[in-house]
Design an enzyme around this catalytic site. Structure first.
Site, mmCIF file in Angstrom:
data_model
loop_
_atom_site.group_PDB
_atom_site.id
_atom_site.type_symbol
_atom_site.label_atom_id
_atom_site.label_comp_id
_atom_site.label_asym_id
_atom_site.label_seq_id
_atom_site.Cartn_x
_atom_site.Cartn_y
_atom_site.Cartn_z
ATOM 1 N N SER A 207 30.319 -3.985 -15.271
ATOM 2 C CA SER A 207 30.583 -4.613 -16.556
ATOM 3 C C SER A 207 30.642 -6.129 -16.423
ATOM 4 O O SER A 207 29.669 -6.748 -16.025
ATOM 5 C CB SER A 207 31.860 -4.025 -17.156
ATOM 6 O OG SER A 207 31.855 -4.144 -18.550
ATOM 7 N N ASP A 313 26.014 4.299 -23.013
ATOM 8 C CA ASP A 313 27.016 3.229 -22.989
ATOM 9 C C ASP A 313 26.988 2.507 -24.333
ATOM 10 O O ASP A 313 26.037 1.792 -24.648
ATOM 11 C CB ASP A 313 26.704 2.260 -21.850
ATOM 12 C CG ASP A 313 27.831 1.264 -21.580
ATOM 13 O OD1 ASP A 313 28.664 1.042 -22.480
ATOM 14 O OD2 ASP A 313 27.854 0.699 -20.463
ATOM 15 N N HIS A 344 30.254 4.138 -20.445
ATOM 16 C CA HIS A 344 30.563 2.960 -19.622
ATOM 17 C C HIS A 344 31.332 3.409 -18.371
ATOM 18 O O HIS A 344 32.549 3.243 -18.272
ATOM 19 C CB HIS A 344 31.398 2.004 -20.466
ATOM 20 C CG HIS A 344 31.407 0.583 -19.994
ATOM 21 N ND1 HIS A 344 30.274 -0.184 -19.880
ATOM 22 C CD2 HIS A 344 32.439 -0.224 -19.620
ATOM 23 C CE1 HIS A 344 30.600 -1.393 -19.463
ATOM 24 N NE2 HIS A 344 31.901 -1.440 -19.287
#
Length: 664
Positions: A207, A313, A344
């Site tokens: 991320s 995601d 995610h």
């Protein structure tokens, strides 16, 4: 630098991980974990856990970024916590570095268990989050955990992917290569040298952390040999907007405030104000967003790239992966990808027993120079069903061809057809934006005439059809008001069992059992909770989506008011995916307005009339138009269309604008 030729070194040899997977999956005690061997079926060279993790050197250095982000009259220093094998230092042998640069080490934590850095009373680091240090330090690597500017123990301000964020990590790569200054304390003058490393660095992170890896790679910094971006952003504009349509009800200033240390929050008001003033909620492209667009400078990337992304995601959407991948391909960058069915989620939590040995071999090859063959193996691993994977020699497959499909009217209003033939002039469909509905509402009622969407469906497929890559949908629409947002989604209509990406965990369930992946100290365990796939039985699967503000019809950079009754044409970028629509299923394109909880609603509530003759979808079909003809020409036992509501995953939940390591 000149572009390199596209790599031709990828072959169809399968990943050899079965032996190591069976061994590594065993639950090991922390004391025995250090001696776990990672075996191969062939005697390929690999690093072994021969160095003591307990006796490793642990130190902290503050690296000068040469920026004064907080305007206090002195350049900012970022905190760098290091763990490295003592034996290698005593031998005078230089070693490579694995780096994770993050804003989350203090505020939020890393990984499925939200681990944070911990320190003893003297400020010495005790725990590094995740398994990278436990696993790789005994194998002769240093692990470096960098606090981005404005976070934890670093000076400066968080600027959400901008120059300060990227320079926080780039300066450390420079220091590791003797090009920047490091100090033993945050404010003192005693210099710290990195004479223990050869400067070869690999960056990894999920991320925000992986985003920084992308950003540093796009500077072309010397010494960065490889990056492993997991669910990473490639352009911050595309994190907050989709062609002018806001994806969240706040901007980057909210994220900056969320991750900054308390002291940074107090001194960084000017930076916060710039993040507000230069990132207007209109969705207009500004210089702030250009600075945070790493795709724009992807031609500078020298490092190899091993990308991982969840195809469902909804936080860092796969548009980020798709446009980054395409830019890397254009530059001939050596690359590899895993695409999962999850949201995610880190691969350590959806495919652990294959991920650890694969990552090990990747770093061994690109940082230690071992000839273990990983660069000659299939480029892509794709999750086809929960825990079921296939491979591709190159991705997208070479047979993939962009194919134009066209919507047309059907026998029932709003329930049309999808095929190769364009609709005739004057053919239209109409829907009214309903901000209370989302893609699950539209798909569940695909065979019913409902006012909030226009759906277009193929006949049941006689053979499977594979879409691989990024799609685009061009829409010509006439609005009834001065503002309008558009959504387009691709749907596989038919029963399946998929990872439940809309549930807590986004496709995984966390168990109580632990497995161990490396060596331990009293304060830093290598043992983590196991996971399993969380699945859902569904009647349809939304597998790609995209959005836009119709007011951006003339320019991606700036929106403008619409004139009611006037037609406008705009192209929506759908997110990258790799999906097989099985025989007996149908492929659907849905065009609608606000996708609730995924984009913000416009100021008005428009009714939109689609000109179907000037509306089309350009899809990356493996085999191109001939494959589509073959798939739709034959007969197949199918699920008969009906008026009943189809079952899907739960509705998308509101997502906080935090590209973090935990659940959304």
């Amino acid at each position: 630098m000149p572009k390199r030729a596209r790599s031709s070194r990828w072959t169809c040899r399968s990943l050899v991980v079965a032996a190591s997977a069976a061994l590594m999956a065993m639950t090991l005690s922390p004391t025995s974990a250090q001696s776990v061997p990672v075996q191969e079926s062939k005697p390929l060279r690999e690093s072994k856990p021969v160095y003591s993790y307990e006796n490793a050197i642990r130190e902290s250095v503050w690296v000068d970024t040469r920026l004064d982000g907080d305007g206090d009259g002195r350049t900012d220093r970022v905190a760098v916590d290091i763990v490295r094998p003592r034996e290698r230092a005593q031998q005078g042998r230089k070693i490579p570095v694995i780096m994770d640069a993050s804003p989350y080490y203090s505020c939020c934590g890393r990984g499925n268990e939200s681990q944070k850095k911990t320190y003893d009373a003297n400020g010495n680091v005790v725990q590094f989050p995740l398994f990278y240090d436990n696993f790789f330090v005994p194998r002769g690597y240093a692990f470096v955990a960098v606090d981005l500017a404005g976070t934890n123990r670093s000076d400066g301000c968080v600027d959400v992917g901008g120059r300060s964020d990227v320079q926080s990590a780039k300066a450390v790569v420079d220091w590791l290569n003797g090009r920047a200054r490091g100090y033993t304390t945050r404010t003192g003058g005693e210099r710290a040298q990195a004479g223990w490393t050869n400067g070869d660095t690999g960056m990894i992170g999920k991320s925000y952390d992986g985003t920084i890896a992308n950003g540093v790679a796009a500077t072309g910094v010397e010494g960065l040999k490889t990056i492993v971006p997991i669910a990473a952003i490639s352009s911050w504009y595309d994190y907050y907007f989709a062609k002018g349509a806001p994806l969240y009800d706040s901007g980057p200033e909210w994220l900056s405030d969320y991750v900054e240390s308390t002291e940074a929050r107090a001194r960084c008001q000017a930076v916060q104000k710039r993040l507000v003033d230069q990132a207007p909620r209109t969705g207009d492209l500004t210089g702030l967003w250009s600075e945070r667009d790493y795709v724009r400078t992807a031609e500078r990337v020298r490092a190899s790239v091993f990308a991982v992304h969840g195809m469902q995601d909804l936080n860092v959407r796969t548009k980020h992966f798709g446009q980054w991948w395409d830019a890397l391909a254009a530059g001939g960058v050596e690359r590899k990808v895993w695409l999962s069915q999850t949201g995610h989620v880190d691969p350590f939590d959806f495919r652990r027993t294959a991920w650890v040995p694969t990552l090990h071999r990747w770093f061994d090859h690109y940082l230690l120079g071992y000839d273990n063959g990983i660069e000659r193996e299939p480029m892509a691993d794709i999750e086809r069903a929960p825990d079921q994977w296939s491979t591709d020699r190159v991705w997208p497959p070479r047979a993939t061809t962009t194919t134009s499909l066209h919507p047309d009217k059907g026998a029932v209003a709003g329930v049309g057809t999808l095929g190769l033939k364009p609709a005739g002039p004057g053919t239209t469909e109409t829907f009214t934006d309903d901000r209370t509905q989302d893609e699950t509402d539209w798909a569940a009622q695909i065979d019913s005439s409902t006012p909030a969407k226009a759906g277009f469906v193929t006949k049941p497929l006689g053979r499977e059809l594979r879409l691989s890559g990024s799609s685009k949908v061009t829409v010509t629409a006439t609005p009834s008001t001065t503002s309008a947002h558009l959504s387009a989604v691709l749907v596989d209509l038919g029963p399946d069992t998929i990872r439940d990406y809309a549930a807590a965990g986004e496709g995984i369930a966390t168990l109580t059992e632990r497995t161990c992946w490396g060596a331990a100290t009293q304060g830093d365990s290598p043992c983590f909770k196991e996971t399993k796939a969380r699945t859902a039985a569904v009647g349809y699967t939304v597998f790609s989506r995209g959005w836009a503000d119709l007011g951006n019809y003339a320019s991606d950079a700036k929106g403008r008011p619409l004139t009611p009754g006037t037609s406008y044409t705009i192209t929506l970028d759908l997110h990258a995916s790799d999906h097989i629509v099985p025989a007996g299923h149908r492929l659907a394109l849905i065009v609608a307005g606000t996708d609730r909880d995924l984009i913000e609603a416009p100021a008005s509530t428009p009714t939109l009339t689609l000109d179907l003759a000037r509306t089309s979808a350009r899809l990356p079909i493996v085999g191109g138009a001939p494959a589509f003809v073959r798939a739709t020409a034959g007969s197949a036992a199918s699920i008969a269309p009906g008026a009943s509501r189809l079952r899907g995953v739960a509705e998308p939940r509101p997502i906080r604008p935090i590209p973090s390591g935990g659940s959304r």
